[in-house]
Design an enzyme around this catalytic site. Structure first.
Site, PDB file in Angstrom:
ATOM      1  N   PHE A 244     -16.448  82.145  73.141  1.00  0.00           N
ATOM      2  CA  PHE A 244     -16.331  82.510  71.731  1.00  0.00           C
ATOM      3  C   PHE A 244     -15.153  81.756  71.148  1.00  0.00           C
ATOM      4  CE2 PHE A 244     -14.382  84.826  68.316  1.00  0.00           C
ATOM      5  CZ  PHE A 244     -15.459  85.206  67.547  1.00  0.00           C
TER       6      PHE A 244
ATOM      7  N   LYS B 293     -24.374  86.483  70.899  1.00  0.00           N
ATOM      8  CA  LYS B 293     -23.918  87.488  69.926  1.00  0.00           C
ATOM      9  C   LYS B 293     -22.894  86.817  69.024  1.00  0.00           C
ATOM     10  CE  LYS B 293     -19.988  89.453  72.359  1.00  0.00           C
ATOM     11  NZ  LYS B 293     -19.753  89.701  73.747  1.00  0.00           N
TER      12      LYS B 293
ATOM     13  N   ASN C 224       6.669  92.309  65.111  1.00  0.00           N
ATOM     14  CA  ASN C 224       6.301  91.246  64.191  1.00  0.00           C
ATOM     15  C   ASN C 224       6.528  91.651  62.746  1.00  0.00           C
ATOM     16  OD1 ASN C 224       4.231  93.166  64.456  1.00  0.00           O
ATOM     17  ND2 ASN C 224       2.801  91.761  63.497  1.00  0.00           N
TER      18      ASN C 224
ATOM     19  N   ASP D 142       1.495  96.404  57.133  1.00  0.00           N
ATOM     20  CA  ASP D 142       0.926  95.754  58.297  1.00  0.00           C
ATOM     21  C   ASP D 142      -0.419  96.440  58.564  1.00  0.00           C
ATOM     22  OD1 ASP D 142       0.792  94.420  60.814  1.00  0.00           O
ATOM     23  OD2 ASP D 142       1.378  96.306  61.743  1.00  0.00           O
TER      24      ASP D 142
ATOM     25  N   LYS E 181       5.096  86.794  56.723  1.00  0.00           N
ATOM     26  CA  LYS E 181       5.113  88.129  56.134  1.00  0.00           C
ATOM     27  C   LYS E 181       6.413  88.333  55.358  1.00  0.00           C
ATOM     28  CE  LYS E 181       2.320  90.648  59.509  1.00  0.00           C
ATOM     29  NZ  LYS E 181       2.266  91.850  60.339  1.00  0.00           N
TER      30      LYS E 181
END
Lengths: 1147, 342
Positions: free
Chosen positions: A506, A529, A762, A383, A739
């Site tokens: 953003f 930015k 997780n 991870d 995963k």
């Protein structure tokens, strides 16, 4: 209030001691046994194992009268001892689990009780109660957010424990409750909640809040605080307990830890099965021998022919021999291994080398049956957040006006030249750029300042922005006040108010964020930015000149693995702004395709920008991460990084943690459809082959969406093939389940051992799916640690865990297993040789109890000593030469090894029996002419076997420490002592135990020629061949292990020359590493305690231009974390925040 | 310079040991944590079988083996032994005379043993057919002796198949027509000797009242010398491990006749055999042994020769190892020498 029992929904009375139904309490338990369930559960578990069933059967068979050649209890007794030892071990381990549960259940929290906040423990928390949770604390149960210290009942939570995402999540209470911020208002608050029954869906939740005198209000996942998450950047929250204990979502999602079996175990079982068939066939062969005697010899032998009347049939004889030879299967192997693993685990637990001072924790081996699996790891799935990185962002460098400021050595940006340069020439273009950069860093963000006990704290969901604001503050541009319409900065000592006109959010697609402000002098400015690619496309002609130097700087920053952000601005004329502003307002109010409209509007204004500069932020790695990854890769372990983060972040970290270098070709798979993914994989597979030929390093980067396709159908094959070739792989944007899927896929590809390491909830699925799961326990992350097989405090302990403990334990356990087979076969196959001389009657050559005691007394200790104290190569060497790790894997538990040991055992048993036979054939080995009889042969042979087997353990042991020597020689001594004692037993009251043994010690020990001389001669002759063969190979073909030991022995005087020269003789692939050798000069090169080489040294350097097109974006180092699509948009955040308002205390 | 290092050392530039940092005042820092035992740091000897270590060992073993071998061969060759099989010759005769020539004097103790061939005392069912408690005087105990446990209501003493099939050939050794004096003293181990039932003041047979004789026996137990403590019975009941075995029968009584005080003089002897024990049917054979004994027991060249040959082989191996070592040239000095480029 209505009471609905057994309805489709859960009903909760808030702030009341009476609940409609009894809910489960908040105590969690991971114990395996209770007092009552222990015996049945333990026995069931034990008898699920084949060999225990086998020995139970043998013990049962022995109860049939006259069938057993060794009496009734000779298997039952040792078997019970062995079960007893296993039981003790189980009890001990369960007690440990109990203690750790107790720790979690006794965490402190505060509960509202009769209008007062009372200290309580987690286990006391009940549904319906109102809890008070402070900043940086974990939620003890699933809570409904009522109110918080922040505006409008907002709360930031960190869910990295649950889903691995690093940015903070925003939760917000319902408006009807968010004003309950003082004890006076919360104390009398009552309500009634209707919500779903506990379920596993982490992203869905709904319910209704009924407050008397108000309309019912609907609430959802935005109001739910999950157990396992942590409160961040929020002073406190109040919440109603919804789900407790095993009803909590996180616990419903945690699967029962699967029982993992190591490869070695599986192999061992196969070998045992093989031995079982050997046993059956030997029994049958022997019974055929018996049948022949029954037909030809016995009818004529008057002294015994009467036995034919009893009619012992063929099957009966098979049974007899089955019992006679049963010990070919080592009865003590299971328990020996269990004990050995148990203590190996305690070595891991006690290892000061894996002691983390900051958290005051050692490594914890939670399961011990995977110790040797640690030595066979081929894939490490790691991870990112919390495992490789600390999740701390630090501003390190910036580039402005063609000058690069800051250095990589200091902890964070401290280059005062930046301010000095500004102060020198505040009005020049350069000075102005510096000023604008600092202003943007301090003003263009969503952070909220907070004054607390004289300190200025910044709260916000983006760690990058936090780093920049803090950085600007350190440079003297202090952002200290935010109000809905403006921010106030202290610009080098002078307050400056900047009016925030618009915020363009953003998003990952836009890769930039813009703020339109009006500065004090009345000018309207656009501050933008974002990613360099995006910004560079939008700068005007004027900035083209600075762009190239900036690009160079960005490249340099990226090569350190920093996260870069580009800053640009422009002045907007008043009239143009007025027009655009109106358009933008309209766009934000649109309902259909709102985002599209906003993007278009933003695009219009974000053009023709002036480039200001760029910043570089370090995502701080955990200690020694690059070193560890390098060491693992040097040990031929493939390292994969699986992260929920964005690709840019992932690649950045991959670079900074040495997972890939600037020479590494990145193959990025980021397609959205199956066909595209498939094509891409095909092309990369070809390219990988080509790279392999060219000897270039390459790595694959794949994101979650492509992975879905890559794991389906035929693409899976190509993906697997490609994945096998890559030294390292980066998987980004992964969900926890993905995963686990990746881990499963790699497991499925070949027989490789996969280790998963992670720190958050997780990672639990992945940890459980892997062969070996390692949890980083660190400061938090109870979830991962408690689901793991091994918990360590820091990622870099992995190196020690694998390269040292893993390699050692693997070597040891394999030795224990092979040795156990060896010793049993050596002793018990002698019964077969004796059967040839005893008319296949099943008569034993040894006394019955000595047969049973062989495994649990006279040869019990040597394998345990081998399994615990053997150190094939010293600690320092193991860590210094990671390549030894894979050479150990090759010494594996192969069929050839097994056959060699079995062959040795048979050879030894032949020599032991026939040498004894030849020595004692005449029976008279004393000057007084007496005859020794049956047990003289049996006991002498037994003594020689014990001596041989114990000495063999010494011979196989790679490092003689006192426990090894004591246990080996002590075992021989123990046999002699027991022999003497046993000779005195008969007659003992009414028992006939030991009648055969009466006086045997005296009889044997008075014979020099029959016992003492052979006791030296027979084991010596038997083992001589082992020694000779071994030394022959050591002299001519030393193994890497032996070379390392030799190297160590000669280290003081050098002598590396020989070590490397052996390499050319030895053709094994492992030793390719010894090629291309020159001598090393002195010790100086490897001072054992030398300082770690800085990360920069690893990752610095020019990139090869050829790789540019492959990983265009990765090279730029852009990465930025920000909460997107949360309950509150960035725009609203800025608009609503008011740091001048005092926060409620809640008390 | 670093680039030229072998791969596995180059990788290990990152060898750091942040590992052995010791924090004594921390909670984990209890003193026993630091024991070299728990830290797997016990001082160890790493026995690598390299030439400098193995060669001295090999040569020492070789010479030691040869030394012991010589001693054993000398011992064995000092033993005088005469052995003959007689079942064939004596077939059909109850009394059988065998002439034996002893070429030179047998000095010291001389033992007379009988020998059985292809006779399986080690057959499991036969082997277990006994009751050691009965043999210690508890006459009613017959469990395990089936089918030779009871004759009607009376327990068979000694019970079991082994006792029932006791060897009953007897021998008389004549030297120049004079019987050689024999004794059975000292032919039994003290341990495990059988015991008659407790003395009740009467004759031996009264102690065995109410018992039956084994079916194959011609007379009851009390009528053979010493009853259960009889030497021949005890020796017979000490099971032979192998199908061809010798059992001691008598020893020369050197105290009776001065002619035999030093042992058995050379000359012609006659062994007068009472031939009663059938072995022919199962391809067995019987034999008789006259032997002296050395410290190593009866004549057995095996151990001595084995020692000698193993010693010899070990020395040869030692030489081979020396050659191997020399050829590969792995002396300590050389290993210690970094070498100016070979």
């Amino acid at each position: 209030m209505p009471h609905h029992l057994a309805t489709a929904t859960r009903h909760i009375n808030v702030n009341s001691t009476h609940q409609p139904v009894k809910f489960c309490n908040n105590v969690i338990s991971t114990c395996k046994y209770s007092v009552f369930s222990f015996l049945p559960r333990f026995l069931i578990e034990q008898f699920l194992r084949y060999n225990n069933i086998f020995f139970l059967c043998i013990a049962a068979l022995q109860q049939i009268p006259d069938v057993s050649p060794t009496g009734r209890y000779t298997t039952l007794f040792p078997f019970c001892i062995i079960l007893l030892i296993s039981a003790l071990k189980e009890i001990f381990e369960d007690l440990k689990r109990r203690t750790s549960d107790k720790k979690v259940n006794n965490f402190p929290t505060q509960i509202l009780d009769k209008g007062e906040w009372k200290d309580a423990l987690w286990k006391d928390v009940k549904v319906g109660e109102i809890l008070w949770v402070e900043n940086d604390h974990l939620f003890p149960a699933d809570l409904l957010l009522i109110s918080s210290s922040e505006q409008q009942g907002m709360a930031y939570i960190e869910t990295s424990n649950l889903d691995g995402e690093t940015n903070l999540k925003i939760k917000q209470s319902l408006p009807t409750t968010s004003h309950l911020t003082s004890l006076d208002s919360i104390g009398p608050f009552t309500a009634y909640i209707e919500c779903e029954h506990p379920n596993r869906h982490v992203n869905e939740f709904s319910g209704n809040l009924h407050i008397e005198g108000q309309e019912p209000k609907h609430f959802g996942i935005d109001q739910l605080l999950l157990r396992g998450a942590r409160l961040k950047n929020t002073e406190w929250i109040c919440g109603v307990v919804i789900y407790t204990g095993h009803d909590a979502k996180i616990l419903l999602n945690s699967k029962v830890a699967p029982l993992k079996q190591s490869n070695v175990d599986i192999m061992t079982n196969r070998r045992i099965l093989f031995l079982f068939f050997v046993l059956v066939s030997l029994a049958i062969v022997s019974a055929i021998g018996a049948e022949l005697y029954n037909r030809s010899y016995i009818p004529e032998a008057w002294y015994i022919s009467w036995i034919l009347a009893d009619g012992a049939g063929f099957l009966w004889n098979v049974l007899t021999f089955f019992i006679l030879y049963n010990n070919l299967i080592p009865i003590s192997l299971q328990v020996t291994l269990e004990l050995v693993r148990f203590f190996q685990a305690s070595f891991i637990n006690n290892d000061l080398g894996m002691y983390h001072a900051d958290s005051d924790s050692c490594a914890v081996a939670r399961t011990s049956n995977l110790n040797e699996e640690l030595g066979q790891v081929k894939f490490v799935m790691s991870d990112k957040t919390g495992t490789l990185t600390q999740n701390i962002m630090k501003w390190k460098r910036c580039s402005v006006g063609g000058v690069s400021y800051g250095d990589s050595e200091s902890d964070q940006f401290a280059d005062m030249r930046l301010v000095d340069d500004y102060k020198k020439t505040p009005d020049s273009a350069h000075g102005n750029a510096i000023r604008e950069l600092l202003t943007m860093m301090a003003a263009c963000h969503t952070i909220v300042p907070e004054h607390k006990e004289g300190e200025l704290l910044y709260q916000g969901s983006s760690p990058d922005e936090g780093a920049l604001v803090r950085g600007a503050a350190a440079m003297g541009v202090v952002f200290h006040t935010r109000q809905p319409q403006r921010v106030v900065l202290n610009m080098l000592g002078k307050d400056e108010s900047i009016e925030v006109l618009d915020v363009i959010d953003f998003t990952s697609d836009r890769k930039r964020m813009s703020v339109v402000v009006r500065s004090e002098d009345g000018k309207i400015k656009l501050y933008t930015k974002g990613a360099d690619t995006v910004i560079f496309d939008r700068v005007g002609e004027a900035s083209k000149a600075t762009m190239n130097t900036l690009k160079e700087h960005l490249e340099e920053y990226a090569s350190f693995g920093y996260r870069t952000l580009c800053f640009a601005m422009k002045e907007i004329p008043q009239d143009r702004y007025a027009k655009w502003s109106a358009d933008f307002k309209q766009a934000t109010l649109k309902i259909d395709e709102r985002q599209k409209a906003i993007d278009a509007c933003a695009e219009e204004i974000e053009s023709d920008l002036d480039l200001v500069g760029a910043t570089a932020i370090e995502d701080k790695l955990q200690e020694f991460v690059p070193e560890t990854i390098q060491a693992l890769m040097a040990a031929d372990i493939r390292v994969w990084m699986l992260t929920g983060d964005k690709r840019e972040t992932a690649i950045n970290i991959a670079h900074s943690c040495a997972l890939c270098t600037h020479h590494t070709e990145l193959m990025i798979v980021d397609k959205h459809t199956y066909d595209e993914t498939y094509d891409k994989l095909m092309r990369f597979a070809d390219r990988a082959k080509q790279y392999e030929v060219e000897g270039r390093e390459f790595a694959m980067v794949i994101d979650g969406k492509s992975l879905v396709h890559a794991l389906t159908g035929e693409a899976r094959v190509h993906f697997g093939e490609l994945a096998m070739r890559c030294k390292s792989v980066v998987c980004c944007r992964m969900s926890p389940m993905q995963k686990a899927e990746v881990v499963e896929m790699v497991r499925g590809l070949a027989d490789h051992v996969v280790l998963a390491v992670g720190d958050g909830a997780n990672d639990v699925a992945m940890i459980q799916a892997a062969h070996v799961g390692v949890g980083i326990s660190g400061e938090e992350g109870l979830q991962a640690a408690s689901a793991s097989d091994y918990a360590i405090a820091q990622f870099h302990f992995l190196r020690r865990l694998l390269l040292l403990h893993g390699a050692w334990n693997f070597d040891r356990s394999v030795k224990v297993i092979l040795y156990s087979f060896y010793k049993n076969i050596t002793l018990y196959i002698i019964e077969l040789w004796f059967a040839i001389f005893s008319a296949w009657s099943g008569q034993t050559i040894f006394e019955r109890w000595t047969i049973g005691m062989f495994n649990i007394m006279f040869t019990a200790l040597p394998p345990i000593a081998l399994g615990l104290f053997d150190r094939p190569v010293d600690e320092a060497q193991m860590l210094r030469f990671p390549a030894l790790y894979c050479s150990f894997q090759k010494r594996a538990f192969s069929l050839a090894q097994f056959c060699m040991w079995i062959g040795m055992a048979i050879l030894h048993s032949l020599m032991l029996f026939f040498l004894t036979y030849a020595i004692l054939e005449e029976g008279v080995v004393w000057a007084h002419g007496r005859d020794g009889g049956w047990l003289m042969l049996g006991n002498c042979c037994y003594s020689f076997v014990v001596a041989t087997v114990c000495l063999k353990a010494l011979l196989e042991c790679d490092s003689w420490t006192w426990p090894v020597i004591v246990s080996c020689l002590g075992s021989i001594g123990a046999w002699l002592v027991v022999l003497i004692a046993y000779s005195w037993v008969f007659p003992l009251g009414r028992f006939t135990i030991g009648a055969d043994m009466a006086g045997m010690a005296w009889i044997m020990m008075t014979s020099l020629a029959g016992f003492w001389l052979p006791l030296i001669f027979v084991p010596l002759t038997t083992l001589l061949w082992d020694l000779v063969i071994k030394s022959f190979f050591t002299i001519t073909h030393p193994t890497p292990r032996e070379m390392a030991v030799l190297y160590q022995k000669r280290h003081a005087t050098g002598g590396f020359e020989r070590l490397t020269r052996y390499g050319t003789i030895y053709s094994s692939g492992v030793l390719d590493l010894f090629r291309g050798r020159t001598r090393i000069s002195t010790d100086d090169e490897f001072p054992p305690g030398s300082e770690p080489i800085p990360i920069e040294a690893l990752t610095r350097g020019r990139r090869s231009s050829s790789s540019m097109q492959l990983a265009e974006e990765a090279r730029h180092g852009f990465a930025f974390s920000q909460e997107e699509h949360g309950p509150i948009s960035q725009h609203d955040m800025v608009r609503n925040a008011d740091s001048t308002q005092p926060k409620p205390s809640g008390r | 310079q670093k680039e030229s290092l072998p791969f596995f050392l180059r990788q290990s530039r990152f060898f750091v040991s942040p590992h052995r940092v010791v924090h004594t005042n921390q909670a984990m820092g209890s003193p026993e944590k630091f024991s070299s035992f728990k830290q797997q740091q016990l001082p160890a000897c790493k026995p690598l079988p390299t030439a400098p270590i193995v060669l001295p060992i090999v040569f020492c073993i070789g010479f030691a083996c040869i030394g012991i071998g010589v001693a054993l061969v000398l011992a064995s060759s000092s033993v005088q032994e005469t052995f003959f099989l007689y079942d064939e010759q004596c077939q059909g005769l109850t009394q059988c005379m065998i002439n034996v020539n002893i070429p030179n004097d047998y000095t010291g103790d001389v033992y007379f043993s009988y020998y059985l061939q292809n006779y399986h005392q080690n057959l499991r069912t036969y082997f277990t057919s006994r009751n050691d408690q009965q043999y210690l005087g508890d006459l009613q105990k017959t469990s395990g002796c089936s089918p030779f446990d009871k004759d009607g209501d009376q327990p068979i003493v000694p019970c079991g198949a082994i006792a029932n099939s006791m060897f009953n050939d007897t021998y008389e050794i004549l030297f120049n027509g004079v019987p050689v004096p024999l004794t059975s003293d000292g032919l039994l181990w003290d341990a495990g000797k059988f015991k008659n039932p407790p003395d009740n003041g009467g004759v031996l047979c009264s102690r065995f009242a109410g018992t039956a004789k084994p079916p194959s026996w011609s007379k009851p137990i009390c009528e053979i010398p010493d009853g259960l403590e009889n030497v021949d019975l005890n020796n017979w009941m000490r099971i032979a491990a192998l199908p061809n075995f010798r059992k001691p029968w008598r020893k020369l009584d050197r105290s009776k006749d001065p002619a035999f005080a030093n042992g058995l003089p050379a000359g012609d002897y006659v062994v007068n055999i009472t031939n009663q024990y059938p072995v022919k049917k199962f391809d067995g054979d019987k034999g008789f042994v006259i032997t002296t004994a050395s410290w190593a027991g009866s004549k057995n060249n095996f151990l001595g020769i084995a020692y000698l040959s193993v010693g010899g082989v070990v020395l040869v191996i030692g030489v081979i190892l020396v050659i191997t070592h020399a050829k590969f040239g792995h002396s300590t000095a050389e290993l210690g020498d970094i070498g100016e480029g070979k």
